[in-house]
Design a protein around this motif. Structure first.
Motif, short mmCIF file in Angstrom:
data_model
loop_
_atom_site.label_atom_id
_atom_site.label_comp_id
_atom_site.label_asym_id
_atom_site.label_seq_id
_atom_site.Cartn_x
_atom_site.Cartn_y
_atom_site.Cartn_z
N VAL A 105 35.91 37.35 56.69
CA VAL A 105 37.02 38.23 56.34
C VAL A 105 37.14 38.18 54.82
O VAL A 105 37.10 37.09 54.23
N LEU A 106 37.24 39.35 54.20
CA LEU A 106 37.46 39.42 52.75
C LEU A 106 38.93 39.66 52.49
O LEU A 106 39.56 40.50 53.14
N VAL A 107 39.48 38.91 51.54
CA VAL A 107 40.90 38.96 51.25
C VAL A 107 41.12 39.27 49.77
O VAL A 107 40.46 38.69 48.92
N ALA A 108 42.03 40.20 49.50
CA ALA A 108 42.45 40.46 48.12
C ALA A 108 43.97 40.49 48.09
O ALA A 108 44.59 41.32 48.77
N ASP A 109 44.57 39.58 47.36
CA ASP A 109 46.03 39.50 47.25
C ASP A 109 46.42 39.88 45.83
O ASP A 109 46.26 39.10 44.90
N LEU A 110 46.90 41.12 45.68
CA LEU A 110 47.16 41.65 44.34
C LEU A 110 48.59 41.41 43.90
O LEU A 110 49.53 41.65 44.66
N GLY A 111 48.73 40.96 42.65
CA GLY A 111 50.04 40.90 42.02
C GLY A 111 50.07 41.95 40.92
O GLY A 111 49.15 42.77 40.80
N ALA A 112 51.12 41.90 40.10
CA ALA A 112 51.24 42.90 39.04
C ALA A 112 50.14 42.74 38.00
O ALA A 112 49.67 43.72 37.43
N HIS A 113 49.72 41.49 37.75
CA HIS A 113 48.77 41.24 36.65
C HIS A 113 47.51 40.51 37.09
O HIS A 113 46.75 40.05 36.24
N GLY A 114 47.30 40.34 38.37
CA GLY A 114 46.09 39.63 38.78
C GLY A 114 45.91 39.69 40.28
O GLY A 114 46.79 40.17 41.01
N ALA A 115 44.77 39.20 40.74
CA ALA A 115 44.49 39.21 42.18
C ALA A 115 43.78 37.92 42.57
O ALA A 115 42.89 37.45 41.86
N HIS A 116 44.21 37.37 43.71
CA HIS A 116 43.45 36.28 44.33
C HIS A 116 42.47 36.94 45.30
O HIS A 116 42.88 37.73 46.14
N LEU A 117 41.21 36.58 45.17
CA LEU A 117 40.19 37.12 46.06
C LEU A 117 39.59 35.97 46.82
O LEU A 117 39.38 34.89 46.26
N CYS A 118 39.29 36.16 48.10
CA CYS A 118 38.55 35.11 48.77
C CYS A 118 37.77 35.60 49.97
O CYS A 118 37.99 36.70 50.49
N VAL A 119 36.80 34.77 50.33
CA VAL A 119 35.96 35.00 51.50
C VAL A 119 36.27 33.87 52.46
O VAL A 119 36.13 32.69 52.09
N VAL A 120 36.74 34.19 53.67
CA VAL A 120 37.02 33.15 54.67
C VAL A 120 36.18 33.42 55.90
O VAL A 120 35.85 34.57 56.20
N ASP A 121 35.82 32.35 56.62
CA ASP A 121 35.12 32.58 57.88
C ASP A 121 36.11 32.55 59.04
O ASP A 121 37.31 32.34 58.83
N LEU A 122 35.61 32.78 60.24
CA LEU A 122 36.52 32.92 61.38
C LEU A 122 37.13 31.58 61.80
O LEU A 122 38.06 31.53 62.60
N SER A 123 36.61 30.47 61.24
CA SER A 123 37.21 29.15 61.48
C SER A 123 38.24 28.82 60.40
O SER A 123 38.62 27.66 60.26
N GLN A 124 38.65 29.84 59.62
CA GLN A 124 39.66 29.68 58.58
C GLN A 124 39.16 28.91 57.36
O GLN A 124 39.95 28.49 56.52
N ARG A 125 37.86 28.70 57.27
CA ARG A 125 37.38 28.00 56.07
C ARG A 125 37.28 28.98 54.91
O ARG A 125 36.68 30.05 55.06
N VAL A 126 37.87 28.60 53.78
CA VAL A 126 37.73 29.42 52.58
C VAL A 126 36.36 29.12 51.99
O VAL A 126 36.09 28.01 51.54
N ARG A 127 35.46 30.10 52.04
CA ARG A 127 34.09 29.87 51.58
C ARG A 127 33.97 30.07 50.07
O ARG A 127 33.09 29.51 49.43
#
Ligand SMILES: [Zn+2]
Length: 409
Positions: free
Chosen positions: A96-118
């Protein structure tokens, strides 16, 4: 790029079971129980899902055949029985690809289905640059992150959070005050085309609320999350642990509640006297500028708060009092088990929390506050990616998603 950050185990809900079971619902239930860590063997699944042993056995075998689950060693069983097979999500199940955007930046991450942040990274972007610029940067960086960890494992879902109201059905922001150029932009459709998988668009504070609720014990819901940052936003989690969106997705958008008797400060939404215009971190920065001169930023406010500067602490306490009034009203209305305060000012000092807490306990009636926990966020800046992880995995392992899920395909 930062080191991958471990998230705590996050609880996942499973679809309600009915007497008439069909295959995908059973498979979805079993896979989610394994993905949430609630069950690691067939015996656990029988107990946790309340299904017959043969139903569980058939379902697990199908998930193993399809490569969604894998055997991960054995577990000793109490008594004299042979050790039980330990079940886990297959790492080949995709990401699962995740992008959490704020006003001035974004947290991006790749997680697997076991919830591990890769992999994860923080990207400096200005949301006010508009969707074309911001999303192009996000797509490029997500692509790079994914290439670094995933090999050819498929992307199963994309979840993106933005700091404004969204129509989750259409996958578009709706008149977001601080996101100029984003109104009606087809964010979900664009990312779905780019990554070739289902895409979910959600409000950033809703994601934080969900992440926070799923990292805490189930008895901490209903939960109200209040984020005090550039703006002020809220997210509601029901006692079943689900996001409450309301009829149009606007539930919890508390920043534009009017504070009576406050100064007539113009808000980004065009109204005057909104709580966001009077008590957000931006508002504290503006007032600090009025008192001391200059143009302090939110980062300056955060630094001064952390240092215990008396002028900024007074302004934060005044803001906390106004926010406390709004929270007390919401506590009466919603009777949450927990109110979580998030955002950078709360993270820098307990001053904001203490101020809000004193007003809430003073204003709200005893029945609503008897068991109320009012606390800072336990996940801090990772609450958003935690919520997005939950949404993404629950989507992939939903009855609709799991019906077509075959690892490696
Ligand atoms: Zn407003």
């Amino acid at each position: 790029m930062l080191e991958p950050s471990p998230l705590p185990p996050l609880r996942l809900t499973a679809p309600a079971l009915t007497a008439r079971l069909d295959g995908p619902i059973t498979l979805s239930t079993l896979a989610r129980l394994v993905a949430s860590g609630a069950a690691v063997s067939k015996a656990d699944l029988v107990q946790a899902a309340g299904l017959a042993r043969t139903t569980v056995s058939t379902g697990v075998d199908e998930l193993l055949d399809r490569g969604v689950l894998r055997l991960a060693g054995t577990r000793r069983t109490p008594g004299r029985g042979r050790p039980a097979d330990r079940l886990a999500l297959s790492p080949r199940g995709g990401h699962v690809l995740v992008a959490d955007l704020g006003a001035h930046g974004a947290h991006l991450c790749v997680v697997d289905l076991s919830q591990r942040v890769r992999a994860h990274a923080h990207l400096d972007i200005e949301i006010s640059d508009g969707p074309e610029v911001a999303l192009a940067a996000i797509e490029a960086h997500l692509g790079t992150l994914r290439a670094g960890v995933a090999g050819d494992d498929p992307v199963r879902a994309v979840v993106i959070g933005v700091p404004g109201p969204v129509d989750g059905q259409l996958g578009t922001p709706v008149r977001p005050p601080i996101m100029s150029g984003w109104h009606g932009y087809p964010v979900s459709a664009r990312l779905r085309r780019t990554f070739g998988c289902p895409t979910l668009l959600e409000n950033d504070v809703n994601l934080r609320a969900l992440g926070e609720a799923r990292a805490l014990p189930a008895d901490q819901a209903p939960l109200l999350f209040v984020k005090v940052g550039t703006g002020i936003g809220g997210g509601l989690i029901t006692d079943a642990g689900q996001l409450h969106h309301g009829a149009d997705g606007a539930a919890g958008d508390i920043g534009h509640v009017r504070v009576r008797g406050g100064p007539d400060v113009r808000c980004v939404c065009g109204n005057v006297g909104c709580i966001e215009a009077l008590a957000s971190a931006s508002a504290v920065a503006r007032r600090l500028g009025e008192e001391l001169g200059g143009e302090p930023t939110i980062a300056d406010v955060r630094a001064l708060v952390a240092r215990g500067d008396p002028v900024v602490l007074r302004l934060v306490r005044e803001a906390a009092e106004l926010i406390g009034e709004v929270v007390a009203t919401l506590v009466h209305f919603y009777n949450p088990a927990r109110v979580t305060i998030g955002g950078s000012v709360a993270a820098a000092s307990d001053e904001l929390l203490a101020g809000i807490r004193s007003v809430v306990y003073q204003r709200a009636l005893p029945l609503a506050t008897r068991n109320l926990v009012l606390a800072n966020s336990v996940l801090g800046e990772f609450a958003g990616i935690a919520g997005a992880t939950v949404l993404g995995i629950e989507r992939v392992l939903s009855p609709e998603g799991i019906g077509v899920l075959t690892a490696g395909a």
